[in-house]
Write a protein that holds these residues in place. Sequence first.
Motif, PDB file in Angstrom:
ATOM      1  N   ASP A 128       0.835  -1.199   0.000  1.00 31.99           N
ATOM      2  CA  ASP A 128       0.000   0.000   0.000  1.00 31.99           C
ATOM      3  C   ASP A 128       0.874   1.255   0.000  1.00 31.99           C
ATOM      4  O   ASP A 128       2.099   1.170   0.002  1.00 31.99           O
ATOM      5  CB  ASP A 128      -0.979   0.000   1.167  1.00 31.99           C
ATOM      6  N   GLY A 147      -2.322  -2.163  -2.232  1.00 34.03           N
ATOM      7  CA  GLY A 147      -2.443  -2.724  -0.909  1.00 34.03           C
ATOM      8  C   GLY A 147      -3.034  -4.122  -0.993  1.00 34.03           C
ATOM      9  O   GLY A 147      -3.317  -4.627  -2.089  1.00 34.03           O
ATOM     10  N   TYR A 167       6.479  -5.347   1.294  1.00 33.04           N
ATOM     11  CA  TYR A 167       5.748  -5.036   2.516  1.00 33.04           C
ATOM     12  C   TYR A 167       6.685  -5.228   3.706  1.00 33.04           C
ATOM     13  O   TYR A 167       7.653  -6.003   3.655  1.00 33.04           O
ATOM     14  CB  TYR A 167       4.506  -5.920   2.665  1.00 33.04           C
ATOM     15  N   GLN A 210       2.224  -4.517   6.659  1.00 31.26           N
ATOM     16  CA  GLN A 210       1.013  -5.279   6.343  1.00 31.26           C
ATOM     17  C   GLN A 210       1.087  -6.643   7.016  1.00 31.26           C
ATOM     18  O   GLN A 210       2.152  -7.074   7.461  1.00 31.26           O
ATOM     19  CB  GLN A 210       0.856  -5.460   4.825  1.00 31.26           C
TER      20      GLN A 210
END
Length: 603
Positions: free
Chosen positions: A541, A546, A567, A575
């Motif tokens: 994201d 995302g 991530y 995340q």
Amino acid sequence: MKHFVKVLHGPDHAENAYRAISAVCTHDVKGKQVLLKVNTGFKAEPRSGICTSPDVVEGVIRYFQEKGAGRILVGDSSIVGVDSLEALASAGIRDVCEKTGVECVDLNSFDPVDKKIPGGIMVDSILFSSAPFESDIVVSMPVMKTHMYTGATLSIKNMKGCMYKREKTKLHRLSKPLPPDPRGRSLDYGLLDFTKVCYPDYAVVDGTVCMEGFGPSGGTPVNLDVVLAGSEPAAADLVALKLMGIPLEEVGHLLLISESRGVSYDTIETDPADCSPYSRKFVTAGEARLGLHSDKIVMEDESACSACHAALIQFLRYHQHDFEDGEVYTIFAGKDVNKDDILKAKNPCLVGNCTARFKDLAPFCRGCPPIPSEIKKTLKGEAGISITFLGHSCFRVRSKEYSILFDPFLTGNPAANVNADDVSATTILLTHGHGDHLGDTVSIARRCRSTVFATVETASLLPEDIRIEKGQIGGYIRTDFGGVKFLPAFHGSGVAGGLACGFLLEIEGKKIYFAGDTGLTVEMSLLAEEEIDVALLPIGDRFTMGPKDAVRAVSMIRPKKVIPMHYNTMPAIEQDPQRFKEITERDTGTECIILAVGESLSL
């Protein structure tokens, strides 16, 4: 004409190598490019008798540096399926190169050059690495070893590693008839042809830790503590044979080559004159009692070439115990394999590229020759390619012959657990020029002479000395390993006016989609018809998709597997990959695999 060979014995191997080359080198070395062609055809530990000793290499480097040589290259190209730079590192040679400030190189990373053979007996031309022909002085630095097909392998045969990539197998697949009253086999005459266009200036033979028995890689180490050197490599090889107690008549290629060059034991002068105190009788491959028999492995290899025979014997030597309690397998190798025999066999397995035409009928282990460990994997259903997560968006895809990096951001990457200097690559796929993707591209590409695939704009960020394959969105480039297609990515590129991209990589019959940094795009739905095996998608994201949009991407692409990336490298893109996995598998049915850094997926 007398041919001088210096022989030194004792525990200081580096000093002995230095003194040996000093005694025979007559070139004006100052400012010249020197290639030290070592022997690292296989991946092995230092001083194991398989690869050239790093101590011997260090001594020869010191000599040429003190004499003012310009550029010094130390390298080899390993057998197909072995990463040459990894073999050089494993043997301790890369450390010596770094310590002394010289270049450690994969000869396959140089451009190929086709050399016509004047008066060729078995071959008309050979494709070589250009490295030996670009160098002013070439030194062959083999290990003193027996060899199951040529009797022994020394400085002349060591130069076979200068042949380009798969061309190395050419001399094992000769079809021309032998001359009348031949004095050797096809391979021996092929090596004689080889020397007409590629011959070293000097030989420094590493007899410190040698190998007897089932050489060149499966024999027994022998501590001889000898280094010898000569300005006529055939003479050096003949002296090495005498130290090994092997008659010249048993080494066909050396018999032919030495005669062609006017070299005999009568023309050789050694220092010391009597080297017999350093010699011992080596057990040859034919004399070695290998005890190679398995009730569970049936070999149908009558028409296989010497290279495939060698691979199969090595396979039995090292891996037959892995099949003692299982089913019976039938291994087929050679150009005369036929469909009916395969269909009638118990658990057939096809080995070597000559059997590739039947690969739809049974498990197939490619290679010319195949690697013994890969034969084992094929029989056990473990062969293929691997995808390793190196942190953030950096992945390595490896097959037997190729190592491909996506966006190699390692230095400064808090998630990475390897150093850029420890990663090698034949190919780098670079999606865009932001620092967390461009990363170590330049340093790795320079060290490994990798080819970088990038868009025209991203390529403009790279120095001129980097090998580049430029493309643009929608473009496809066919390659030795398969192919690369440039795909759209919605993201800045790191260069004004340019576009970021993703890649569709085709290798070993598999398709891998690397999205790069991108938001969700409707174009992703077009990828469904590609039948992608693995999709690598960002889920961080803020700067990319995302998790929610990444799940939608999976539903459009319909890959067999998906791996999340980009991530948790920094707080802004934190995340929960486990949650992404649960939703993806629930809503799309696609298997989601979360790789920890350093972990791999095999296909």
